[in-house]
Design a protein around this motif. Structure first.
Motif, short mmCIF file in Angstrom:
data_model
loop_
_atom_site.label_atom_id
_atom_site.label_comp_id
_atom_site.label_asym_id
_atom_site.label_seq_id
_atom_site.Cartn_x
_atom_site.Cartn_y
_atom_site.Cartn_z
N UNK A 200 49.96 27.63 50.22
CA UNK A 200 48.57 28.02 50.42
C UNK A 200 48.43 29.52 50.62
N UNK A 201 49.33 30.11 51.40
CA UNK A 201 49.26 31.55 51.67
C UNK A 201 49.49 32.36 50.39
N UNK A 202 50.45 31.95 49.59
CA UNK A 202 50.73 32.67 48.34
C UNK A 202 49.54 32.55 47.38
N UNK A 203 48.95 31.37 47.28
CA UNK A 203 47.81 31.18 46.38
C UNK A 203 46.63 32.04 46.79
N UNK A 204 46.34 32.11 48.08
CA UNK A 204 45.22 32.94 48.54
C UNK A 204 45.52 34.42 48.40
N UNK A 205 46.80 34.80 48.54
CA UNK A 205 47.17 36.20 48.30
C UNK A 205 46.96 36.57 46.84
N UNK A 206 47.24 35.65 45.94
CA UNK A 206 46.99 35.88 44.51
C UNK A 206 45.49 36.05 44.26
N UNK A 207 44.70 35.20 44.91
CA UNK A 207 43.25 35.29 44.74
C UNK A 207 42.71 36.62 45.25
N UNK A 208 43.25 37.12 46.34
CA UNK A 208 42.79 38.40 46.88
C UNK A 208 43.27 39.59 46.05
N UNK A 209 44.39 39.44 45.37
CA UNK A 209 44.95 40.54 44.58
C UNK A 209 44.33 40.63 43.20
N UNK A 210 43.93 39.51 42.63
CA UNK A 210 43.46 39.46 41.24
C UNK A 210 42.32 40.43 40.92
N UNK A 211 41.20 40.43 41.66
CA UNK A 211 40.06 41.26 41.21
C UNK A 211 40.39 42.74 41.07
N UNK A 212 41.01 43.32 42.07
CA UNK A 212 41.29 44.76 42.00
C UNK A 212 42.43 45.09 41.04
N UNK A 213 43.46 44.27 41.02
CA UNK A 213 44.64 44.58 40.21
C UNK A 213 44.34 44.44 38.72
N UNK A 214 43.56 43.44 38.35
CA UNK A 214 43.23 43.24 36.94
C UNK A 214 42.36 44.38 36.42
N UNK A 215 41.38 44.78 37.22
CA UNK A 215 40.53 45.90 36.81
C UNK A 215 41.34 47.19 36.74
N UNK A 216 42.27 47.38 37.68
CA UNK A 216 43.09 48.60 37.68
C UNK A 216 43.95 48.70 36.43
N UNK A 217 44.51 47.55 36.01
CA UNK A 217 45.43 47.57 34.86
C UNK A 217 44.66 47.59 33.54
N UNK A 218 43.67 46.72 33.38
CA UNK A 218 43.00 46.56 32.09
C UNK A 218 41.77 47.44 31.95
N UNK A 219 41.13 47.75 33.06
CA UNK A 219 39.94 48.60 33.06
C UNK A 219 38.82 48.05 32.17
N UNK A 220 38.74 46.74 32.10
CA UNK A 220 37.67 46.10 31.36
C UNK A 220 37.40 44.74 32.00
N UNK A 221 36.10 44.44 32.14
CA UNK A 221 35.72 43.16 32.71
C UNK A 221 36.18 43.02 34.15
N UNK A 222 36.41 41.78 34.55
CA UNK A 222 36.86 41.50 35.90
C UNK A 222 36.88 40.01 36.18
N UNK A 223 37.27 39.65 37.40
CA UNK A 223 37.33 38.25 37.80
C UNK A 223 36.70 38.10 39.18
N UNK A 224 36.19 36.90 39.44
CA UNK A 224 35.68 36.53 40.75
C UNK A 224 36.32 35.21 41.16
N UNK A 225 36.50 35.04 42.45
CA UNK A 225 37.14 33.84 42.96
C UNK A 225 36.12 32.70 43.00
N UNK A 226 36.45 31.58 42.38
CA UNK A 226 35.61 30.39 42.45
C UNK A 226 36.00 29.55 43.66
N UNK A 227 37.28 29.24 43.77
CA UNK A 227 37.79 28.44 44.90
C UNK A 227 39.05 29.07 45.45
#
Length: 262
Positions: free
Chosen positions: A139-166
């Protein structure tokens, strides 16, 4: 034609003999199912899976203005971005960021081994599953992934983005092993092995057990058979002799004996 006839007779013999082994096949199958259940319960450590769901968007305006309309072209662009985002999620750099957020309690290699990701059908969303023998760690690892995804994806790809659903919640029951599935596998495997064993055994059995075997092997008619005689024990023969009444003497001899005594 003769060869085909002999093969069909042999197969009929084999299957008729297998009917006699049906009890053994059933017992062996049940033993295999019980063994599979015992191994699953006592020897396989249960694993727990926690998952998160993320939504992908292609335009940064969608994040700021929820009332803005989304065109079909933006939807198609978001679908194409999903697979690109999954590449980022499975990268070594992303795993290092997640490990740092967890204070390096787990290594990046362990995080990559624990997680799997996939697009949810053909939607604009994807999910990440994290599996571990420790349900709290998953559970901790999954939530850490959810918290890391929005900023890290935008930083790397610089296009679009993601939001956490669950976000992930602590799983109540293990995701593996599946007890019912393993019992069914054990049952089917034991049935197949026992069936093949008896089938091969009867297929190569050349012993003659009845008159049909004689007709098949020698192609001659059977005129008669000798029944099997059950041997009589000495005790039973003596008892049978005692039950037999001795023959009565004729009346004339009895009369002559009486006259002689007078």
């Amino acid at each position: 034609m003769e060869e085909n006839r002999e093969i069909s007779i042999d197969l009929r013999k084999v299957f008729s003999m297998l009917k006699k082994k049906a009890v053994f096949i059933i017992v062996i199958s049940l033993i295999g199912a019980v063994l599979a259940g015992c191994i699953t319960n006592f020897f396989i450590e249960p694993k727990y899976t926690a998952n998160i769901k993320m939504h992908v968007y292609s335009s940064s305006d969608n994040r700021l203005a929820s009332s803005s309309s989304i065109t079909s072209s933006e939807i198609e662009a978001s679908k194409q971005l999903v697979n690109t985002y999954l590449v980022v999620v499975n990268s070594d750099t992303f795993a290092q960021k997640v490990a740092a957020q967890l204070d390096n309690k787990v290594t990046p290699e362990e995080i990559q081994a624990m997680m799997t990701s996939s697009q949810i059908e053909e939607t604009l969303a994807f999910q990440v599953n994290v599996t571990s023998t420790d349900k709290q760690l998953a559970t901790d690892v999954a939530n850490a992934i959810a918290n890391t995804c929005p900023d890290e994806i935008v930083r790397i790809l610089k296009v679009g983005g993601v939001e956490v659903i669950d976000y992930a919640s602590v799983p109540d029951s293990p995701s593996s092993p599946n007890l019912q599935k393993n019992i069914l596998i054990g049952l089917l495997f034991s049935f197949a092995v026992s069936f093949v064993f008896f089938f091969i055994k009867e297929l190569f059995d050349t012993s003659i057990t009845d008159e049909k075997d004689l007709e098949r092997e020698f192609d001659i008619p059977i005129l008669g058979t000798i029944p099997r005689l059950v041997p009589v024990t000495e005790k039973s023969s003596s008892e049978s002799r005692q039950n037999i009444e001795p023959p009565k003497p004729p009346a004339e001899s009895l009369k002559s004996k009486k006259e002689g005594t007078k």
